[in-house]
Design a protein around this motif. Sequence first.
Motif, mmCIF file in Angstrom:
data_model
loop_
_atom_site.group_PDB
_atom_site.id
_atom_site.type_symbol
_atom_site.label_atom_id
_atom_site.label_comp_id
_atom_site.label_asym_id
_atom_site.label_seq_id
_atom_site.Cartn_x
_atom_site.Cartn_y
_atom_site.Cartn_z
ATOM 1 N N ALA A 1 -5.759 0.621 3.685
ATOM 2 C CA ALA A 1 -4.682 0.947 2.746
ATOM 3 C C ALA A 1 -3.961 2.220 3.176
ATOM 4 O O ALA A 1 -2.720 2.284 3.162
ATOM 5 C CB ALA A 1 -5.264 1.119 1.346
ATOM 6 N N MET B 1 0.806 -1.213 0.000
ATOM 7 C CA MET B 1 0.000 0.000 0.000
ATOM 8 C C MET B 1 0.848 1.276 0.000
ATOM 9 O O MET B 1 0.402 2.315 -0.484
ATOM 10 C CB MET B 1 -0.949 -0.020 1.199
ATOM 11 C CG MET B 1 -1.978 -1.148 1.130
ATOM 12 S SD MET B 1 -2.957 -1.075 -0.401
ATOM 13 C CE MET B 1 -3.989 -2.544 -0.189
ATOM 14 N N ILE C 1 -7.286 -0.193 -6.199
ATOM 15 C CA ILE C 1 -7.556 -1.277 -5.251
ATOM 16 C C ILE C 1 -8.907 -1.858 -5.649
ATOM 17 O O ILE C 1 -9.930 -1.165 -5.605
ATOM 18 C CB ILE C 1 -7.573 -0.746 -3.807
ATOM 19 C CG1 ILE C 1 -6.197 -0.206 -3.431
ATOM 20 C CG2 ILE C 1 -7.977 -1.867 -2.837
ATOM 21 C CD1 ILE C 1 -6.142 0.458 -2.063
ATOM 22 N N SER D 1 -11.450 -1.117 2.821
ATOM 23 C CA SER D 1 -10.099 -1.272 2.252
ATOM 24 C C SER D 1 -9.371 0.069 2.133
ATOM 25 O O SER D 1 -8.145 0.097 2.244
ATOM 26 C CB SER D 1 -10.086 -1.971 0.885
ATOM 27 O OG SER D 1 -10.491 -1.088 -0.167
#
Length: 371
Positions: free
Chosen positions: A197, A172, A251, A193
């Motif tokens: 991240a 990330m 992502i 997420s």
Amino acid sequence: MTHDTKKQAVETLSARAGRGEISRRQFAQLAAIVLAGTPMLLRSTGAFAAAKELVLVNWGGDAITAYDAAYGQSFTKDTGIVVKMDGSGPTEGAIAAQFKSGAPTWDLVDVDPFSAITLGAQGMLEPIDYNVVDKKKMRPGFGWDYAASTYFFSYIIAYDSEKYGKDAPTGMADFFDVKKFPGKRSLYKWGVSSWEAALLADGVAPASLYPLDLKRAHDKIAAFKENVVSYWGGGAESQSVLLNGEASMAIVWSTRASLIEQDSGGKIKFIWDQGLISPGALAVLKGNPGGKDAAMKFIASAQDPQKQLIMFDKLGQGPANPAADALIPADKKRINPVDPANMAKQIPLDMDWYAKNYGAALDEYTKIISA
């Protein structure tokens, strides 16, 4: 055979059909034999009499045809109940809106388990009937009161390999590093997420992610906004934003990453490093029009390892039923999110944290990305 005896026999058949011991077709055939000359009894006792159709709402794109091929068509063949796929995207808010309308048109939803925990506690979902759905056909710990896991997926980094050449991102921190990896990014519209991240990129260790430091995550996301070209909300959007070159890194769900890789001829690649793994589950709306019994039977049918293998082949879903693991060919294990080699690189989402905090976190996240 007396009237009462016939009625008892049909009720026994109905109960067997409800438990999945015989198909709807078998039920109808056997009941018709028993009830020759007494059709009114059949109309009043059939377990599937009310269910003519089920609507399963998923996240769109390739999921529509995949769910139909793996689960819908075979269920219709076995029961006579038509299953229609709807790719609207069953967000927590959309499910709540369906319930609160008083006349829901959805039956089954492909739901995040934490949303099912929240909505179930509010009385919006039917409890999973574990007399019909088999907990032994799930990985331990992945069956909840209001949702049954049917697959696994991950939020992972997909990237344009032609743009970055041999310098593939490794986590990330690279996603948020536009000097080392120039180009626009795409993040998930619904927050999941994005928080993890941002924190991982900001130096938080994977083992220390939860409880999430939302202020730190939101500060990182707000400072990065100028580099984000889109916040995708469904599978089709995530696929197109990379395929049309709008973003050079995103992502995305692992279930779509392998499809994007195929559709781009290998130009778009993906990594498992610091992926965020999650179960996917099916839940049933309270008061669903097709009836909870038919919906539970559908979930039970989706536990078949051969059907889950079809979903793996078509969509890259990691099987929820461990019995399907051995069916995955060796050359395809690299795209399986629950393969041990891939699991070792990932971090599981904390469902309990999400169940308690998701609503407020999403409100703040939405304000930031919409400003």
